[in-house]
Design a protein around this motif. Structure first.
Motif, PDB file in Angstrom:
ATOM      1  N   ILE A 154       0.827  -1.294   0.210  1.00 26.60           N
ATOM      2  CA  ILE A 154       0.293  -0.077   0.136  1.00 26.60           C
ATOM      3  C   ILE A 154       0.936   0.911   0.375  1.00 26.60           C
ATOM      4  O   ILE A 154       2.192   1.238   0.213  1.00 26.60           O
ATOM      5  CB  ILE A 154      -0.726  -0.435   1.441  1.00 26.60           C
ATOM      6  N   LYS A 205     -11.582   6.694  -7.203  1.00 29.32           N
ATOM      7  CA  LYS A 205     -11.951   6.307  -6.061  1.00 29.32           C
ATOM      8  C   LYS A 205     -11.591   4.672  -5.818  1.00 29.32           C
ATOM      9  O   LYS A 205     -12.222   3.625  -6.749  1.00 29.32           O
ATOM     10  CB  LYS A 205     -13.341   6.717  -5.235  1.00 29.32           C
ATOM     11  N   PHE A 206     -11.034   4.199  -4.754  1.00 28.99           N
ATOM     12  CA  PHE A 206     -10.793   2.893  -5.281  1.00 28.99           C
ATOM     13  C   PHE A 206     -11.277   2.323  -3.873  1.00 28.99           C
ATOM     14  O   PHE A 206     -11.426   2.695  -2.408  1.00 28.99           O
ATOM     15  CB  PHE A 206      -9.197   2.327  -4.378  1.00 28.99           C
ATOM     16  N   GLY A 238     -12.311  -1.029  -1.221  1.00 33.17           N
ATOM     17  CA  GLY A 238     -10.871  -2.197  -0.285  1.00 33.17           C
ATOM     18  C   GLY A 238     -10.945  -1.980   0.444  1.00 33.17           C
ATOM     19  O   GLY A 238     -11.432  -0.750   1.258  1.00 33.17           O
ATOM     20  N   ASN A 243      -9.247   6.385  -0.697  1.00 34.80           N
ATOM     21  CA  ASN A 243      -7.930   5.778  -1.058  1.00 34.80           C
ATOM     22  C   ASN A 243      -8.324   5.171  -2.778  1.00 34.80           C
ATOM     23  O   ASN A 243      -9.646   6.060  -3.063  1.00 34.80           O
ATOM     24  CB  ASN A 243      -8.943   4.275  -0.881  1.00 34.80           C
ATOM     25  N   GLU A 300      -7.083   4.482  -7.128  1.00 35.95           N
ATOM     26  CA  GLU A 300      -6.481   3.901  -7.694  1.00 35.95           C
ATOM     27  C   GLU A 300      -6.535   4.660  -9.157  1.00 35.95           C
ATOM     28  O   GLU A 300      -7.474   4.862 -10.244  1.00 35.95           O
ATOM     29  CB  GLU A 300      -6.565   2.659  -8.141  1.00 35.95           C
ATOM     30  N   LYS A 355      -1.924  -1.217 -11.325  1.00 33.02           N
ATOM     31  CA  LYS A 355      -2.969  -1.476  -9.921  1.00 33.02           C
ATOM     32  C   LYS A 355      -2.679  -0.892  -8.508  1.00 33.02           C
ATOM     33  O   LYS A 355      -3.563  -1.662  -7.646  1.00 33.02           O
ATOM     34  CB  LYS A 355      -2.847  -2.999 -10.046  1.00 33.02           C
ATOM     35  N   GLN A 356      -2.215   0.069  -8.065  1.00 32.44           N
ATOM     36  CA  GLN A 356      -1.458  -0.041  -7.403  1.00 32.44           C
ATOM     37  C   GLN A 356      -2.574   0.936  -6.175  1.00 32.44           C
ATOM     38  O   GLN A 356      -3.517   1.785  -6.604  1.00 32.44           O
ATOM     39  CB  GLN A 356      -0.172   1.250  -6.600  1.00 32.44           C
ATOM     40  N   THR A 357      -2.723   0.144  -4.981  1.00 33.31           N
ATOM     41  CA  THR A 357      -3.865   1.519  -3.590  1.00 33.31           C
ATOM     42  C   THR A 357      -3.518   2.013  -3.391  1.00 33.31           C
ATOM     43  O   THR A 357      -2.068   2.010  -3.308  1.00 33.31           O
ATOM     44  CB  THR A 357      -4.174   0.163  -2.788  1.00 33.31           C
ATOM     45  N   ILE A 364      -3.310   5.762  -0.466  1.00 34.56           N
ATOM     46  CA  ILE A 364      -3.759   6.292   0.369  1.00 34.56           C
ATOM     47  C   ILE A 364      -3.492   7.816   1.139  1.00 34.56           C
ATOM     48  O   ILE A 364      -2.720   7.824   0.723  1.00 34.56           O
ATOM     49  CB  ILE A 364      -4.019   5.096   1.514  1.00 34.56           C
TER      50      ILE A 364
END
Length: 503
Positions: A96, A116-117, A119, A375, A377, A398-400, A402
């Motif tokens: 993360i 927005k992610f 997860g 979050n 992405e 594909k990285q989250t 924050i």
């Protein structure tokens, strides 16, 4: 015409001879001069990116001990203080990335590149609210249906219709305080949580809870328990969650849905001509699809609204703390309130004429980070690594990521003396001049907090009512702000003495 390369011409692309600017972010070196070429060959090898800092971890578990599941956001604040605008951790093999500067925040809020992610903890709270406005995945069409139905009831003109109800609830609380013995001690966040639920339930669902005295309403405890557990669950093995924590989590989720079901049943048994949010949930149809909300979806959204509004009590409780630390700010705010509102009735029209009070609310939003982050992405069709910070950093497609608003809101590149409480910097031209990345207290873009206009009005009304009606004093003069929280950040152990103003 010059021929450039950096520094290895193995990666090439063609550019017309009329090219006057070299693509960025790429460095080039002059390697030859040629006469009148139709094309020139340029190497397109990007600059070397900086390594994103990471605390040292332990094998297999990674940085699991660098983040306290019981106080995640304060752990992230400490990591920001150590590592700065960007850092990363790895937990059980999952990476993360965290961002804590205005410039990077603003870049990541570009909806042409990021979204927005949904997860981690947000997925967990779907156990209580399913695909609601807060928790729906980006590719779930139901979000658009819910938003088109509900958003018109949360515009500034629509929430203004609830001004009197919000004002009167705040006045009911201060009347109770004034009736107490002078110097009586109350827990700031506890009292404000009661006020928030009372007001939200009345304004949106037309039901008076009468929750200012007696035991705390079960919804408050259930929200705290469920969101706290939702934050912790992603840090544990699924089997452990199921064996040790599932029962309590389900109990809290059930209690929240019970609150919602009672609100819905109250409306059915007490018909009214109120055209509030619950009326819209029950009766409105999506103008594009013709769909309406079924009963379970109505319950989802009834639960969602108090979870979202729970940041507002954190803002005002923290404002009380900063005002007591800066008594000249109280004096200025009261001079403004007494001049604009006076002894007469406090009305909605007064709100736009209270710029110093608005500055207090904004400055508290900045320093409290009551809604502590969100979050992000890269968009799903993103190919290859993504560079941010002008090419300085690189993250996987594909990285989250924050956004840690505690860091963003204290960026020294934007805020001089960032720990100081200065409402003036949040007023007039000074506020307008701030970059957009410094104003993300309610999230961003399409998925920005749908209730932000209501939250703003609630914060302003509550602050003004408190300052008009009562005096506060710290119960512990040596208290220094401590925070914890899950989907919000609130003052911990902050008790205040209250008495009628001027006594």
């Amino acid at each position: 015409m010059n021929l450039y390369a950096y520094p290895d011409p193995s990666l090439l692309f063609m550019a017309s001879a009329s090219t006057t600017q070299l693509p960025s972010p790429v460095s080039y070196h002059l390697v030859a001069t040629v006469d009148n070429p139709e094309t020139i060959l340029l190497s397109r090898l990007p600059k070397m990116t900086a390594t994103i800092p990471q605390p040292p971890g332990i094998p297999l578990l990674g940085n699991i001990f660098d983040v306290d599941p019981a106080n995640t956001w304060v752990s992230l604040q400490k990591l920001w203080e150590k590592y700065g605008e960007i850092f990363k951790i790895t937990v059980l093999g999952h990476q993360i990335v965290f961002v804590g500067s205005v410039a990077l925040c603003e870049e990541l809020c570009d909806e042409k590149r990021f979204r927005k992610f949904v997860g981690g903890p947000i997925i967990e709270i779907r156990n209580a609210v399913h695909a609601s406005l807060f928790t729906a995945f980006a590719d779930e069409p139901i979000w658009d249906v819910h938003h088109r139905i509900l958003a018109p009831q949360l515009t500034p003109p629509a929430v203004a219709d609830h001004f009197i109800e919000v004002r009167d609830c705040a006045a009911e609380l201060t009347a109770r305080w004034r009736a107490m013995s002078p110097g009586s001690v109350v827990p700031a966040i506890g009292e404000l949580n009661r006020l928030d639920l009372e007001t939200t339930t009345l304004c949106f669902y037309g039901r008076k809870l009468n929750n200012f005295t007696g035991p705390e309403h079960p919804m408050i405890k259930a929200m705290d328990g469920s969101t706290g557990e939702a934050m912790k669950r992603p840090t544990r093995p699924k089997l452990m969650n199921w064996l040790l924590y599932q029962s309590r989590f389900q109990k809290d989720c059930k209690a929240m849905r019970q609150y919602a079901a009672e609100c819905l049943e109250y409306r059915k048994t007490h018909p009214t001509d109120r055209k509030d949010l619950l009326h819209t949930m029950i009766n409105a149809k999506d103008p594009e699809t013709g769909k309406s909300l079924d009963e379970q979806q109505i319950i989802d959204e009834i639960v969602t609204m108090p979870i979202g509004s729970s940041t507002a009590p954190c803002v005002i409780a923290t404002a009380i703390y900063y005002l007591l630390q800066n008594p000249t700010c109280i004096t200025k705010a009261r001079e403004e309130i007494d001049s604009v509102v006076g002894d007469g009735e406090f009305t909605h029209e007064h709100l736009d004429n209270l710029p110093y009070c608005a500055g207090i609310v904004r400055e508290t939003l900045r320093l409290s980070a009551a809604a502590p982050g969100f979050n992000i992405e890269p968009l799903p069709d993103t190919k290859g690594p993504v560079t941010i910070g002008g090419g300085k950093y690189q993250i996987p497609a594909k990285q989250t990521v924050i956004i840690v608003l505690h860091g963003v809101n204290r960026d020294p590149a934007v805020f001089a003396d960032p720990e100081a409480f200065q409402p003036e910097r949040m007023m007039g031209d000074a506020f307008e001049a701030l970059p957009q990345g410094a104003k993300k207290w309610f999230g961003n873009g399409k998925r920005v907090c749908v209730g932000r206009h209501y939250a703003w009005m609630w914060n302003m009304i509550t602050l003004v009512t408190f300052l008009r009606d009562v005096d506060f004093e710290m119960n512990d003069p040596g208290y220094r702000l401590r925070q914890d929280g899950w989907f919000n950040l609130r003052p911990v152990g902050f008790d205040v003495k209250v008495k009628p103003r001027g006594q």
